[in-house]
Design an enzyme around this catalytic site. Structure first.
Site, PDB file in Angstrom:
ATOM      1  N   GLY A  40     -42.670  27.081  -3.473  1.00  8.98           N
ATOM      2  CA  GLY A  40     -42.545  28.261  -4.322  1.00  8.98           C
ATOM      3  C   GLY A  40     -41.351  28.099  -5.232  1.00  8.98           C
ATOM      4  O   GLY A  40     -40.259  27.722  -4.794  1.00  8.98           O
ATOM      5  N   ASP A 256     -37.765  22.971 -10.353  1.00  9.00           N
ATOM      6  CA  ASP A 256     -37.108  23.991  -9.542  1.00  9.00           C
ATOM      7  C   ASP A 256     -35.670  23.580  -9.228  1.00  9.00           C
ATOM      8  O   ASP A 256     -34.761  24.415  -9.217  1.00  9.00           O
ATOM      9  CB  ASP A 256     -37.876  24.209  -8.238  1.00  9.00           C
ATOM     10  CG  ASP A 256     -39.335  24.530  -8.476  1.00  9.00           C
ATOM     11  OD1 ASP A 256     -39.671  25.049  -9.548  1.00  9.00           O
ATOM     12  OD2 ASP A 256     -40.148  24.250  -7.570  1.00  9.00           O
TER      13      ASP A 256
END
Length: 307
Positions: A40, A256
């Site tokens: 995520g 990320d």
């Protein structure tokens, strides 16, 4: 000193198959095993920021299932505060299905689960609570547009630096793009920004400047092996080269890593160029291992790579 980072976004569990090549439409490829990793964009970026020794809090949602409990335990073990995470009944924790080829490139499909129902009120209260200890709010867009809008608007109202990672970029995020302090698209997302903003452009640098001028935000555009490019509304740009890495295993999570390390640098007062340079080094190092988080480097490793 308010040097903390509040990260708002998605938390997933990544199920990864490594194969010789990526599948085409309707095609099946076979790998030797299935690996499970934390994932995520929001949670990954929080891990990356924490590895830079920044105080980090994560805001989002998980299901009340085993995957959600394991995911929160992973964040806590990385010294990330999860007080602003909602644990939802009768909702599955977000899950990503990933195929990685022998060159480290990947294909990803995501079941949003709890990420799709992150409450804007939760986000708003999380930003308000963060105002006493954080100087930077990092927002990714794998959650609802209403939650993203609540995050960037509240951060602006409280005069907190807000970094918006438009991954993915959608037409209903135009207002958020105009509200954020800094945008961090990759090259594809930059083109999407140009399209939704109806901005013509000739190349990546021109696109970055034009989006900066259209939104009033500064940009740090990630370019994979090409490093990054920073741009400002005044028309200035600056390329940032990547760190050479000989053995690329998995590019999952490199973006990320960039965002989390960027936010950590900005939170202690680095300029956008300095923070982006550090973030590029971290992202370059992160591709040496399988999984979005396992290759994320420590602050000491990043400093050594930049010598």
């Amino acid at each position: 000193m308010n040097d903390g980072v509040l990260v708002i976004g998605a938390l997933n569990v990544d199920l990864v198959v490594v194969a010789d090549r990526l599948p085409g439409p309707g095609e099946t490829v076979v790998g030797p095993r299935l690996d499970k990793f934390g994932g995520g964009k929001g949670a990954n970026a929080a891990i990356a920021a924490a590895r830079m020794n920044a105080p980090v809090r994560y805001c989002g949602a998980v299901g009340s299932d085993d995957l959600g409990r394991e995911a929160l335990a992973d964040l806590r073990s990385a010294n990330i505060d999860v007080v602003d995470v909602a644990v939802l009944e009768d909702v599955a924790t977000g899950t990503a299905l990933i195929v990685v080829d022998s060159a480290g490139e990947n294909q990803i499909a995501v079941a949003a689960g709890a990420n799709a129902v992150v409450d804007p009120a939760l986000v708003r209260s999380g930003v308000i609570r963060a105002a006493g200890w954080a100087s930077c709010v990092l927002v990714s867009t794998e959650i609802s547009s209403a939650a993203v809008e609540a995050a960037v608007t509240t951060a602006r109202d409280l005069r907190l630096l807000c970094v918006l990672n438009p991954a993915p970029m959608r037409t209903d995020l135009v207002a958020a793009a105009h509200t954020a302090s800094i945008l961090t698209p990759n090259a594809s997302e930059l083109r999407d920004l140009c399209n939704v903003l109806a901005v013509p452009y000739s190349d990546i640098a021109d696109a970055a400047v034009r989006v900066a001028q259209a939104t009033g935000a500064r940009l740090a555009v990630t370019l994979g092996a090409g490093g990054a490019l920073v741009a400002s509304p005044d028309g200035t740009t600056g390329p940032i080269p990547a760190v050479a890495v000989p053995d690329v295993r998995d590019t999952t999570g490199a973006g990320d890593t960039f965002n989390g390390v960027l936010a950590a640098g900005l939170s202690v007062g680095m300029t956008l160029t300095a923070a982006s340079t550090r973030a590029v080094a971290a992202a370059s190092l992160s591709v040496r291992h399988s999984g979005a988080r396992s290759g994320m480097p420590s602050a000491e490793e990043v400093d050594a790579a930049r010598l």
